[in-house]
Every structure is written in structure tokens, then in C-alpha cells.
Design a protein around this motif. Sequence first.
Motif, PDB file in Angstrom:
ATOM      1  N   UNK A 161       3.751  -5.565  -4.845  1.00  0.00           N
ATOM      2  CA  UNK A 161       3.462  -4.225  -4.351  1.00  0.00           C
ATOM      3  C   UNK A 161       4.079  -3.226  -5.318  1.00  0.00           C
ATOM      4  N   UNK A 186     -10.217 -10.076  10.947  1.00  0.00           N
ATOM      5  CA  UNK A 186      -9.548  -8.838  11.375  1.00  0.00           C
ATOM      6  C   UNK A 186     -10.245  -7.581  10.844  1.00  0.00           C
ATOM      7  N   UNK A 228      -2.916 -13.639  10.802  1.00  0.00           N
ATOM      8  CA  UNK A 228      -2.036 -13.330   9.676  1.00  0.00           C
ATOM      9  C   UNK A 228      -2.489 -12.038   9.001  1.00  0.00           C
ATOM     10  N   UNK A 229      -1.554 -11.156   8.746  1.00  0.00           N
ATOM     11  CA  UNK A 229      -1.872  -9.915   8.046  1.00  0.00           C
ATOM     12  C   UNK A 229      -2.336  -8.796   8.942  1.00  0.00           C
ATOM     13  N   UNK A 230      -2.514  -9.066  10.245  1.00  0.00           N
ATOM     14  CA  UNK A 230      -2.906  -7.975  11.152  1.00  0.00           C
ATOM     15  C   UNK A 230      -1.717  -7.020  11.264  1.00  0.00           C
ATOM     16  N   UNK A 231      -1.963  -5.747  11.032  1.00  0.00           N
ATOM     17  CA  UNK A 231      -0.878  -4.757  11.033  1.00  0.00           C
ATOM     18  C   UNK A 231      -0.809  -4.058   9.683  1.00  0.00           C
ATOM     19  N   UNK A 232       0.145  -3.192   9.537  1.00  0.00           N
ATOM     20  CA  UNK A 232       0.255  -2.380   8.319  1.00  0.00           C
ATOM     21  C   UNK A 232       1.447  -2.858   7.493  1.00  0.00           C
ATOM     22  N   UNK A 233       1.214  -3.189   6.235  1.00  0.00           N
ATOM     23  CA  UNK A 233       2.252  -3.765   5.369  1.00  0.00           C
ATOM     24  C   UNK A 233       2.771  -2.680   4.439  1.00  0.00           C
ATOM     25  N   UNK A 234       4.072  -2.644   4.260  1.00  0.00           N
ATOM     26  CA  UNK A 234       4.679  -1.659   3.371  1.00  0.00           C
ATOM     27  C   UNK A 234       4.244  -1.878   1.916  1.00  0.00           C
ATOM     28  N   UNK A 235       4.268  -0.797   1.144  1.00  0.00           N
ATOM     29  CA  UNK A 235       3.957  -0.950  -0.289  1.00  0.00           C
ATOM     30  C   UNK A 235       5.208  -1.359  -1.074  1.00  0.00           C
ATOM     31  N   UNK A 236       6.388  -1.320  -0.407  1.00  0.00           N
ATOM     32  CA  UNK A 236       7.620  -1.723  -1.091  1.00  0.00           C
ATOM     33  C   UNK A 236       8.326  -2.812  -0.276  1.00  0.00           C
ATOM     34  N   UNK A 237       7.835  -4.066  -0.378  1.00  0.00           N
ATOM     35  CA  UNK A 237       8.455  -5.151   0.392  1.00  0.00           C
ATOM     36  C   UNK A 237       9.898  -5.410  -0.063  1.00  0.00           C
ATOM     37  N   UNK A 282      -2.564   0.132   3.942  1.00  0.00           N
ATOM     38  CA  UNK A 282      -1.883  -1.165   3.906  1.00  0.00           C
ATOM     39  C   UNK A 282      -2.234  -2.056   5.087  1.00  0.00           C
ATOM     40  N   UNK A 283      -3.285  -1.699   5.859  1.00  0.00           N
ATOM     41  CA  UNK A 283      -3.709  -2.562   6.977  1.00  0.00           C
ATOM     42  C   UNK A 283      -4.204  -3.899   6.411  1.00  0.00           C
ATOM     43  N   UNK A 300      -0.139  -6.880  -8.938  1.00  0.00           N
ATOM     44  CA  UNK A 300       0.668  -6.329  -7.837  1.00  0.00           C
ATOM     45  C   UNK A 300       1.008  -7.421  -6.817  1.00  0.00           C
ATOM     46  N   UNK A 358      -1.439  -8.417   2.373  1.00  0.00           N
ATOM     47  CA  UNK A 358      -0.497  -9.539   2.272  1.00  0.00           C
ATOM     48  C   UNK A 358      -0.207  -9.774   0.797  1.00  0.00           C
ATOM     49  N   UNK A 359       1.051 -10.102   0.516  1.00  0.00           N
ATOM     50  CA  UNK A 359       1.436 -10.384  -0.868  1.00  0.00           C
ATOM     51  C   UNK A 359       1.466 -11.891  -1.102  1.00  0.00           C
ATOM     52  N   UNK A 406       0.370   0.101  -5.807  1.00  0.00           N
ATOM     53  CA  UNK A 406      -0.414  -0.901  -5.078  1.00  0.00           C
ATOM     54  C   UNK A 406      -1.518  -0.260  -4.225  1.00  0.00           C
ATOM     55  N   UNK A 407      -1.256   0.913  -3.662  1.00  0.00           N
ATOM     56  CA  UNK A 407      -2.300   1.567  -2.856  1.00  0.00           C
ATOM     57  C   UNK A 407      -3.472   1.987  -3.754  1.00  0.00           C
TER      58      UNK A 407
END
Lengths: 518, 87
Positions: B42, A217, B8-17, A501-502, A430, A505-506, A391-392
Motif C-alpha cells: 500500500x 462481494x 475475505x476482504x469485505x470492508x474498507x482497508x487502510x492505505x497504510x497497513x 479501499x473497499x 503496491x 487486500x494486500x 495505492x489509491x
Amino acid sequence: MATEDSDVADELHEPGEGGGHDIEFYGGRIASAIPLALFVAWAIFQSGVLQVSDTTGLVIGMLAALVVGMFFTKGSWASYANTIFEGMTQRVAATAIVAWLWAGMFAQLLQDGGFVQGLVWAADVASVSGPLFPAVTFLLAALFTTGIGTGYGGTIAFTGLFYPAGVLLGANPVLLFGAILSGAVFGDNLAPVSDTTIVSAVTQNADIGGVVASRFKYAILAAVLAFAGYVVAGQVMPGSDVAAGATASLDGQPLGLVHVLSMLTVIGLAVAGRHIIEAISWGIIVALVFNVGSTLLATWGVIESGLQTAPALLFRAPASSGLAQSLDWLPFVVTVEEGTGVAGSLYGGASGFFPLIVLTLLIVAGARIMIQGGGFEAIQAFLLNRVATNVRRAETTMVLGTATVNAMITINTAAEIAIAPYIARIGERFNINGYRRANILDANTSALGYIFPWAGGVLVGYETMRGLGENIPVVNPIDVWPFVFHGWLLFFVFLAAAVTGYGLEYVSDRESEEVSRA
Amino acid sequence: MTLGSFLAGVGFRTNTPSFEAGDEITAFVTGVEDGTAVARVGDSKLRISNAPADAVDTLVRLRVEGFNEDTHVGQAEYLETVGESSF
């Protein structure tokens, strides 16, 4: 080496709680960074200042740095010495080494099996014009390097074969060299058999197949933009002035394209979740069947010529040995008057990694000393308390830190190993998952290893170019850095990904597979 | 491994899950705050009431007990240790 149980326990136990550490240094905790800091200084001097790209030279630098560091140890030097053993026996080093040996054999089989000649034939058949040549070269170099995994090997092969042809067809020399380096970056970053891919996965506790799948990606996004850049720049920039009156010669062999199947075997099996050793072993078998099989067919007159430019394995035995002479009917035995030894693609592919393997063992030993001496913890605490406070910012620090270290050290795998513990620990604090950490680590390692004039990838291409003859213009390494589009785009894609954040994954989103399946 | 591995992971993930009560997750224990172990995911935090004393930098299974969407802080129960830091 320790022989008693207590010594073994002393070797293996972790740093104590509450600030107590296994090794104390004159100068405090930060002095435990002396071996690694000296090594970085040596690497910059050797490769950056003197422009000597020699991995064994770096091995001597790391050995010297480990000896100097010992003089700063308080009390007994035994703990320091034991920590060197402890560092070297870590699984992270062993896993990378094993994968490199397999990957080295596979890569050499493809290089000696006419893969690049197959791509040359494809470019010839497509009748690519001068202005389009850099864009097509980028695609083919990316494909080739994804197959063989070594960006240096890809740069050498394409500078030797595509560069002179492209220049004679009227392509801009600087842009063409940039396109070759961009293709090398792409493959170094994406290939499951790439040394940097392997290091990125095993140091971040992630399986190699999963890491490769997860980085498409980013890589494809940067590659599409880079390709468009080469198409546009090819039209805009002036063409080569040696083109007039010259006849381009692209002397390829279509049969070499069968190694696309060898490459897809490894990538397919790795991404499908098979162990990387299993995946590469099948790739080796498929490549061997093509190489040896085509040579046999050529011997029997079925086809004009086989793929092999070097045997897979050859024992060069002394002619004075009667026993050896009695066995020289075997296709892999030859008797010689002098120059005895073992040779061939499998031999050269594996042995080519020996200096890097020794260097890796020494660097992880130096890193272990820094961990046991508290220096690692001190720098980590500074980064986490002052720089990577959310995290950023943590991800931005990981991107910029990896890029900076790789911009300074010519041999990018060595730089990657040195920075890997920080990427792991900052990311883990993180809960950034292993795939994402491995991607940040490898993309910036690959990208920055092929841009600046002192980078190993640029230097090997320059050396190859100098041997091409008087009629072919040589690109000065200092001129090419703005034109390594894929390198720059990959770096900026990751910088943007860290900020926005693109692709993030956590650990709690998706756990990477166990490292045992590396 | 399927197409999902590539996407998996394509897209924008929040910093506060966010987490739901009852979720079972795996996470690194990232520190100790006021004597309580914390897993920072995060910029969100899960306080772990019964984590072992030396849990920092180990990978643990947790069961989320509650999560505040406004403060991005929640509580979780320690279940088991499943791994450790890479270094």
C-alpha cells in the motif's frame, strides 16, 4: 526455432539490468510498442469503425502488426523472431488455453442441453408481467450466463427466446435488451468457466476458484442495485406497443433446469479449491449424463423428449467407406454422401475457442516484444512516477485503464489480455494481492464489453434480434447503453472501491493460491 | 475453501497497513531506495536490509524487525525468495 543451447538460453533470459534490453528499435524503447499499438488500431478500425466482430480478423491484424514491427528492429531480426516464440510459450497463455478448451465443451453441452428452455419454463410458470419482465430476465440471464460462462452465448440465447416473449408481454424493448446484456455481464464476470475470468486469474497468478469466491462481494452488490433499477424502470418506462392483441409464447421445458446442477458442480468444486480442469471435467460428465441419459429415456418412451438438441459427438463418415458403413450402428457414427467431418457439442465447444487461442498466443508474443524492447518498462515508469503515485491512485488507474481499453476494443477478452501485464505490475508494486487485481481486471473487462454500440455483446444481440421477424421491434445498438445497469454499476462499484479501499487486500494479508492450481 | 473465502476482504482497508515486530509476511520487493531494497505494501514501506541484489519484482518471505506507526516505515529481514512477478 533455435536448436543450439546458446540459442535456447538467448530465448529465455530476461532483459538486462541498467537499461540494457534484448531488442533495440529505431525510434527508441517506445517503438517496441508498435506491434501492440498497431493491433489496437486494427481492432478499433475493424470492430469499432466497421463493426465487424470477427476474432480471426484480429488474428490477421496481430500477424500483420508483428511483421511491421520487425522492420523497426535494429541489427539482427533473429532476437525479435525468437521473442515471438518466447512470448507464445509463456505459461500464462498455456494455462488460459487449456481452461478455455474445457470450459468451451462444458458451455456447449449446457447450450445444446436445453438449459435456456428450462429457464423459459420457469419464467412462464411464474406468470411474469410485462413491467417486471426485464428484472426477472436479468436474474435468469445472469444465472444462465454464470452456468455457461460466455456472455455472448447468453446474449444470443436470451435475445432469441426471452426478448420476443417479453416484448409481446408488454416489456419495454430497450430496457429488456439492457437487462439481457446486464445478465451477460454478471455471468461473464462471475462464472469460473468464463474466458475473461480465466484470463484474469492466470495473468494475476491466482487460482480461479479463489478469484470467483472473492468477487461475490462486488458482483452481488452491483446486481442487487441493478435488479432494483430494472424493477423501478420497468414500472416507469412505457411498455412495448406490439403487445396489444398479441399472444406471448413461452415454450419452455422444465427438464432443462437440471443443468443448474451441472453449473453448481463446476462452481462448487472450483470454489472448494479443486483444480479448474478437474471441476469442469466433472461438470462435463454431469451434463453428459443429463443430456445423453434424457435422450435415451425419450428413445425408450419413458419421457416425452430428451434434452439434447445436438449430439455430444458425431462422426460423419463417407458412405463410400465400407468400414465406416460397418460401424454406423454406433450412436456416434453416421455415414453421409457429402459433408464428412466431426460435429457435436464437445467438438463445437472446443473448436469455438480456436481463433481466440491463436489470437491470445500472438498478443502475448506482442506483449513480450514490448517487454524485451523496453517499451513496457517506459510506460510503466511513466504510470508509476506520474499517475499511480500511491495505492489509491494506482487502483484508480487500474480501473480506468482496463475500462478504457475495453471500451475501445470490441472483443473484450483480447483487450483484457493486452492490459493484463500492466495490472499485474502496477498492482505488484503496491503489493495488491492477486485476487484483488484479477477482480479489477475482470469486472471492468466484462462490464465495458456489453455497453457501447460497438461492443461485441451488443452486436451479437443486435444480430440475433434482426433475425426474429418483422413483428418484433429491433433495438438500435446506440440506444441501449444507458440501460445496461449491471455493467455501469459494476464499473462504479470498482471505482468507488479503488477510491475508498473497499475490498482491498494486500499480498501480505492473504496470498492467492499457486497458479499451478489455476 | 470456506465461507471465509467469500467474505475475505469485505470492508474498507487502510492505505497504510501496519506490521508488528516478529511478523513473518510474504511481499513483492517493489524497488530500491538509497541502495536498500524496499517492499511497499500500500503506502507503507518496509526496508529490507539483506535482500539479494536482483530482488526487485520477486516475491519474498520477510520477518518484520520494527515498524513506525507515524511514518508508516519499517525494517524487515529477508528470509527467502518464494516467487516472481506474473510478467
